[in-house]
Enzyme design. Structure first.
Site, PDB file in Angstrom:
ATOM      1  N   SER A 128       0.797  -1.199   0.000  1.00  6.31           N
ATOM      2  CA  SER A 128       0.000   0.000   0.000  1.00  6.31           C
ATOM      3  C   SER A 128       0.844   1.269   0.000  1.00  6.31           C
ATOM      4  CB  SER A 128      -0.979  -0.022   1.167  1.00  6.31           C
ATOM      5  OG  SER A 128      -1.964   0.944   0.962  1.00  6.31           O
ATOM      6  N   ASP A 144      -9.274  -6.311  -3.569  1.00  7.05           N
ATOM      7  CA  ASP A 144      -8.902  -5.017  -3.004  1.00  7.05           C
ATOM      8  C   ASP A 144      -9.677  -3.915  -3.711  1.00  7.05           C
ATOM      9  OD1 ASP A 144      -7.657  -2.945  -1.703  1.00  7.05           O
ATOM     10  OD2 ASP A 144      -5.728  -3.187  -2.712  1.00  7.05           O
ATOM     11  N   HIS A 186      -6.631  -6.476   0.129  1.00  8.87           N
ATOM     12  CA  HIS A 186      -5.488  -5.572   0.190  1.00  8.87           C
ATOM     13  C   HIS A 186      -4.289  -6.206   0.885  1.00  8.87           C
ATOM     14  CE1 HIS A 186      -3.824  -1.547  -0.165  1.00  8.87           C
ATOM     15  NE2 HIS A 186      -3.428  -1.607   1.084  1.00  8.87           N
TER      16      HIS A 186
END
Length: 401
Positions: A116, A320, A380
């Protein structure tokens, strides 16, 4: 910083640096906490052995960055990082010291894995590390970066949210129109260089999505977000949009159980944490100070890494939303890397985490020093959702399979 070494001879080790960010960091989330105990470390948050720990294949270096994250702390408010350049500069100080003090790791293949917002940091840090090695100021065998569900081009993610949710029956026509409208506003702000305004609009876009998609979870669309609790009064926020963003992207990484583990047994084990410092206590300030950096793209940095011959791996979870695969593919198409057309011509290949099962776990495409992994049935946090496939991917990236 935490180092978990393998027990095998040094000559057989790999060294992986794990950086976590926006959804495993905020920025402000801790890799020594969440990344270690919730994703790839040798023990889970209940201190039970993890079958899919990456320690099976490499030594792991967990670093809490930017400063103020996890057990990392600052003594002055002006010491927080406000941009990627500062984050990378701080990490160069750490890496220079680490490799100087641990010469046994200087020749070991060194990879930077990220997730991320950590992906943005990994790109910037990777480029600065490459330059430092060329200049002779750091000695290490830098072998590549892996960008997992990475916040490389935030606006490409925002622009793809509506179409992605619509295709998954999580938005209808009116909702799609509302999301598309706010996404265009984000794009306009980014194009004008109004990054703080773009951050505010990003927060507004997420709120619109939550209302239209009945609280869809930005980290796995097949689940729902937990109700957002009220912000603790100790957090020094004045902007309401930052309150919502912090709650959505950082606080869930510092749940009560993990916080108790880090501030209890782990704190005692480390024996170096000052009495007035608590794990995660400065995370809100880390998040606040990076507001102007959130929406800045770093596609050009990835281009520089590729042009320099650095191995770049991109991987993304199918479920995600915050950094959906459609958005990742969009910024990859914007790369100026001369070899990109040949990469695009290739067909992907299926991967199986269990050799005895016919179930496809991922797809991969690779050409020269660029690789892309599409991880199925993962949100994610890929290692949390698909631990076996994540471990296999890591082995492939580091050329162990």
């Amino acid at each position: 910083m935490e180092l978990a070494p393998r027990s095998s001879p040094v000559s057989r080790w790999l060294l992986l640096l794990l950086l976590l960010g926006l959804s495993t960091g905020g920025p402000g989330g801790s890799s020594t906490g969440f990344g270690n105990f919730e994703e790839i470390g040798p023990l889970d948050s209940h201190l039970k052995p993890r079958k899919t720990t990456w320690l099976q294949a490499a030594s792991l270096l967990f670093v809490d960055n930017p400063v103020g994250t996890g057990f990392s702390y600052v003594n002055k408010s002006n010491a927080y990082a406000k941009d990627l350049a500062t984050v990378a500069s701080d990490m160069m100080v750490l890496l220079k010291t680490f490799f100087s003090c641990h010469k046994e790791f200087q020749t070991v293949p060194f990879y930077i894995f990220s997730e991320s917002y950590g992906g943005k940091m990994a790109a910037g840090i990777g480029l600065e590390l490459y330059k430092a090695i060329q200049q002779g100021t750091i000695k290490c065998n830098f072998s590549g970066v892996a960008l997992g569900d990475s916040w490389i081009s935030p606006v490409d993610s925002v622009l793809s949210w509506g179409p992605y949710l619509y295709s998954m029956s999580l938005l209808e026509d009116k909702g799609l129109a509302e999301v598309s409208n706010i996404a265009e506003q984000v794009l306009d702000a980014v194009n004008k260089g109004f990054y703080t305004e773009a951050t505010q609009l990003w927060g507004k876009a997420e709120t619109i999505i939550e209302k239209n998609a009945d609280g869809v979870n930005f980290y796995n669309i097949l689940t729902k977000s937990d109700p957002t609790s009220a912000m603790e009064s100790s957090l020094e926020f004045t902007q309401s949009h930052l309150v919502r963003l912090f709650q959505r992207h950082v606080r869930h990484l510092q749940g009560d159980a993990l916080s108790q583990l880090m501030n209890g047994p782990i704190r005692k084990k480390l024996k170096i944490i000052p009495e007035d410092i608590s794990w995660g206590a400065q995370s809100s300030s880390v998040f606040l100070n990076m507001e102007g950096d959130f929406m800045k793209p770093v596609i050009s940095i990835v281009d520089e890494l590729l042009e320099a011959g650095v191995n770049v791996t991109i991987y993304n979870g199918q479920l995600d939303l915050i950094v959906d695969t459609i958005g990742q593919e969009a910024w990859v198409r914007k790369l100026q890397w001369p070899e990109l057309p040949k990469f695009n011509e290739l067909k992907w290949k299926p991967l199986y985490s269990d050799p005895e099962s016919p179930e496809t776990s991922a797809f991969v495409k690779s050409y020269k020093n660029l690789a892309f992994y599409w991880i199925l049935r993962a949100g994610h946090m890929v290692p949390s959702d698909q631990g076996a496939m994540a471990l296999k991917m890591m082995r492939l990236v580091t050329q162990q399979e």
